[in-house]
Design an enzyme around this catalytic site. Structure first.
Site, PDB file in Angstrom:
ATOM      1  N   GLY A   1     -28.657   4.351  -0.781  1.00  0.00           N
ATOM      2  CA  GLY A   1     -27.199   4.602  -1.133  1.00  0.00           C
ATOM      3  C   GLY A   1     -26.409   3.975  -0.237  1.00  0.00           C
ATOM      4  O   GLY A   1     -25.426   3.114  -0.658  1.00  0.00           O
TER       5      GLY A   1
ATOM      6  N   GLU B   1     -24.903   5.580   6.252  1.00  0.00           N
ATOM      7  CA  GLU B   1     -24.748   6.554   5.319  1.00  0.00           C
ATOM      8  C   GLU B   1     -23.907   6.672   4.560  1.00  0.00           C
ATOM      9  O   GLU B   1     -22.858   6.398   4.909  1.00  0.00           O
ATOM     10  CB  GLU B   1     -26.000   7.727   6.112  1.00  0.00           C
ATOM     11  CG  GLU B   1     -25.691   8.566   4.985  1.00  0.00           C
ATOM     12  CD  GLU B   1     -27.587   8.467   4.050  1.00  0.00           C
ATOM     13  OE1 GLU B   1     -27.638   7.279   3.476  1.00  0.00           O
ATOM     14  OE2 GLU B   1     -28.096   9.688   4.447  1.00  0.00           O
ATOM     15  N   ASP B   2     -24.349   6.874   3.081  1.00  0.00           N
ATOM     16  CA  ASP B   2     -23.201   7.384   2.429  1.00  0.00           C
ATOM     17  C   ASP B   2     -22.853   8.205   1.877  1.00  0.00           C
ATOM     18  O   ASP B   2     -21.151   8.064   1.725  1.00  0.00           O
ATOM     19  CB  ASP B   2     -24.254   6.546   0.357  1.00  0.00           C
ATOM     20  CG  ASP B   2     -25.489   7.677   0.334  1.00  0.00           C
ATOM     21  OD1 ASP B   2     -25.674   8.890   0.786  1.00  0.00           O
ATOM     22  OD2 ASP B   2     -26.434   7.597  -0.258  1.00  0.00           O
TER      23      ASP B   2
ATOM     24  N   ASP C   1     -23.748  15.598   3.279  1.00  0.00           N
ATOM     25  CA  ASP C   1     -23.954  16.254   2.075  1.00  0.00           C
ATOM     26  C   ASP C   1     -24.062  18.072   3.327  1.00  0.00           C
ATOM     27  O   ASP C   1     -23.438  18.543   3.684  1.00  0.00           O
ATOM     28  CB  ASP C   1     -24.744  16.385   1.264  1.00  0.00           C
ATOM     29  CG  ASP C   1     -24.560  17.913  -0.085  1.00  0.00           C
ATOM     30  OD1 ASP C   1     -23.431  18.353   0.456  1.00  0.00           O
ATOM     31  OD2 ASP C   1     -25.054  17.655  -0.652  1.00  0.00           O
TER      32      ASP C   1
ATOM     33  N   PHE D   1     -20.457  16.949  -7.229  1.00  0.00           N
ATOM     34  CA  PHE D   1     -20.576  14.822  -6.941  1.00  0.00           C
ATOM     35  C   PHE D   1     -20.571  14.144  -7.420  1.00  0.00           C
ATOM     36  O   PHE D   1     -19.834  14.282  -8.749  1.00  0.00           O
ATOM     37  CB  PHE D   1     -22.272  16.363  -8.082  1.00  0.00           C
ATOM     38  CG  PHE D   1     -23.437  14.998  -8.395  1.00  0.00           C
ATOM     39  CD1 PHE D   1     -24.580  15.111  -7.654  1.00  0.00           C
ATOM     40  CD2 PHE D   1     -23.005  13.772  -9.039  1.00  0.00           C
ATOM     41  CE1 PHE D   1     -25.376  14.411  -7.259  1.00  0.00           C
ATOM     42  CE2 PHE D   1     -24.241  13.180  -8.938  1.00  0.00           C
ATOM     43  CZ  PHE D   1     -25.425  13.161  -7.609  1.00  0.00           C
TER      44      PHE D   1
ATOM     45  N   ASP E   1     -26.188   7.749  -6.953  1.00  0.00           N
ATOM     46  CA  ASP E   1     -26.267   7.295  -7.966  1.00  0.00           C
ATOM     47  C   ASP E   1     -26.310   8.664  -8.556  1.00  0.00           C
ATOM     48  O   ASP E   1     -25.992   9.595  -7.924  1.00  0.00           O
ATOM     49  CB  ASP E   1     -27.823   6.945  -7.827  1.00  0.00           C
ATOM     50  CG  ASP E   1     -28.535   7.595  -7.469  1.00  0.00           C
ATOM     51  OD1 ASP E   1     -28.325   8.499  -6.684  1.00  0.00           O
ATOM     52  OD2 ASP E   1     -29.700   7.831  -8.250  1.00  0.00           O
TER      53      ASP E   1
ATOM     54  N   ARG F   1     -24.563   3.272  -9.301  1.00  0.00           N
ATOM     55  CA  ARG F   1     -24.083   2.630  -7.752  1.00  0.00           C
ATOM     56  C   ARG F   1     -23.896   1.660  -7.963  1.00  0.00           C
ATOM     57  O   ARG F   1     -22.587   1.175  -6.614  1.00  0.00           O
ATOM     58  CB  ARG F   1     -25.880   2.560  -7.726  1.00  0.00           C
ATOM     59  CG  ARG F   1     -26.936   3.283  -7.035  1.00  0.00           C
ATOM     60  CD  ARG F   1     -27.871   2.932  -6.664  1.00  0.00           C
ATOM     61  NE  ARG F   1     -29.011   3.654  -6.489  1.00  0.00           N
ATOM     62  CZ  ARG F   1     -29.647   4.869  -5.752  1.00  0.00           C
ATOM     63  NH1 ARG F   1     -28.544   4.735  -4.647  1.00  0.00           N
ATOM     64  NH2 ARG F   1     -30.402   5.147  -5.888  1.00  0.00           N
TER      65      ARG F   1
HETATM   66  P1  5GP Z   1     -27.654  15.947   2.283  1.00  0.00           P
HETATM   67  O1  5GP Z   1     -29.546  15.698   3.825  1.00  0.00           O
HETATM   68  O2  5GP Z   1     -26.439  15.510   4.261  1.00  0.00           O
HETATM   69  O3  5GP Z   1     -27.417  17.287   2.189  1.00  0.00           O
HETATM   70  O4  5GP Z   1     -27.849  15.156   1.452  1.00  0.00           O
HETATM   71  C1  5GP Z   1     -27.157  13.614   1.453  1.00  0.00           C
HETATM   72  C2  5GP Z   1     -27.748  12.715   0.671  1.00  0.00           C
HETATM   73  O5  5GP Z   1     -28.390  13.383  -0.941  1.00  0.00           O
HETATM   74  C3  5GP Z   1     -27.484  11.655   0.344  1.00  0.00           C
HETATM   75  O6  5GP Z   1     -28.004  10.494   0.961  1.00  0.00           O
HETATM   76  C4  5GP Z   1     -27.147  11.344  -1.251  1.00  0.00           C
HETATM   77  O7  5GP Z   1     -28.893  11.020  -1.625  1.00  0.00           O
HETATM   78  C5  5GP Z   1     -27.358  12.667  -1.719  1.00  0.00           C
HETATM   79  N1  5GP Z   1     -26.345  13.322  -2.219  1.00  0.00           N
HETATM   80  C6  5GP Z   1     -25.836  14.179  -1.314  1.00  0.00           C
HETATM   81  N2  5GP Z   1     -24.555  14.596  -1.855  1.00  0.00           N
HETATM   82  C7  5GP Z   1     -24.040  13.910  -3.326  1.00  0.00           C
HETATM   83  C8  5GP Z   1     -23.528  13.221  -4.465  1.00  0.00           C
HETATM   84  O8  5GP Z   1     -22.006  14.397  -4.583  1.00  0.00           O
HETATM   85  N3  5GP Z   1     -23.922  12.287  -5.095  1.00  0.00           N
HETATM   86  C9  5GP Z   1     -24.934  11.462  -5.017  1.00  0.00           C
HETATM   87  N4  5GP Z   1     -25.277  11.011  -6.387  1.00  0.00           N
HETATM   88  N5  5GP Z   1     -25.784  11.840  -4.189  1.00  0.00           N
HETATM   89  C10 5GP Z   1     -25.566  13.163  -3.228  1.00  0.00           C
END
Ligand code: 5GP
Length: 170
Positions: free
Chosen positions: A41, A95-96, A99, A148, A155, A161
């Site tokens: 990402g 990081e992208d 969440d 989302f 993606d 992407r």
């Molecule tokens: P975390 O560990 O913070 O819950 O998750 C982060 C990862 O979840 C991100 O690197 C991404 O891959 C995925 N993710 C979380 N929310 C989204 C979203 O709204 N869209 C997309 N495409 N990926 C997400």
């Protein structure tokens, strides 16, 4: 599935990257920096940021998988490790999206065990109030809601992407 709306435009993203790049340039002037992009990402954020950095900088990439099941939550598996040793280096994780925060908090612990001089985190999109165990994000691009999102590196089943903006799918 179609993009139902643009949440953050290409122009807003470009301005934000310039703003954050100049903060990073100020912070690390006279210092060496290793920028670590988290694949896949973050590849677009890293490449846009890279062009604005005026520093002694090295780029490396890592790919990880997180497990969210109740028994295994808190685990990350390294799919592709770093090429460089980060001991005694200033590290900036890019990081992208943030969440639940599990991926970044586990990754930070893992990289801290390699004894860098410092670690900071730049996260382009941060979902508000979702993190169960929040960690400090030193540079954050935009706060967004819980929906989302795709585009600008993010993606849905490997697609979208390449979009230069952040959109919502429905
Ligand atoms: P975390 O560990 O913070 O819950 O998750 C982060 C990862 O979840 C991100 O690197 C991404 O891959 C995925 N993710 C979380 N929310 C989204 C979203 O709204 N869209 C997309 N495409 N990926 C997400």
């Amino acid at each position: 599935m179609k993009i139902s709306k643009t949440l953050i435009s290409k122009e807003e993203i470009e301005n934000k990257i310039s703003e954050i790049a100049s903060e990073i340039n100020d912070k690390y002037k006279e210092e060496e920096l290793v920028v670590i992009g988290i694949l896949k990402g973050a590849f677009i954020v890293v490449s846009d940021l890279a062009k604005k950095l005026q520093l002694d900088v090295t780029f490396d990439f890592m790919s990880i998988k997180s497990y969210y099941g109740s028994e295994s939550s808190g685990q990350i598996k390294i799919v592709k490790d770093l090429e460089y040793d980060i001991a005694d280096k200033n590290v900036l994780i890019v990081e992208d999206i943030y969440d639940t925060g599990l991926t970044l908090s586990n990754l930070k612990k893992l990289l801290e065990s390699r004894n860098p001089k410092s670690i900071e985190i730049f996260c382009m999109f941060v979902k508000k109030d979702v993190a169960e165990d929040p960690i400090e994000i030193n540079y954050s691009g935009f706060e967004i809601g819980p929906e989302f999102v795709v585009g600008y590196g993010l993606d849905y089943n490997g697609k979208y992407r390449e979009l230069p903006y952040l959109g919502v799918l429905s």
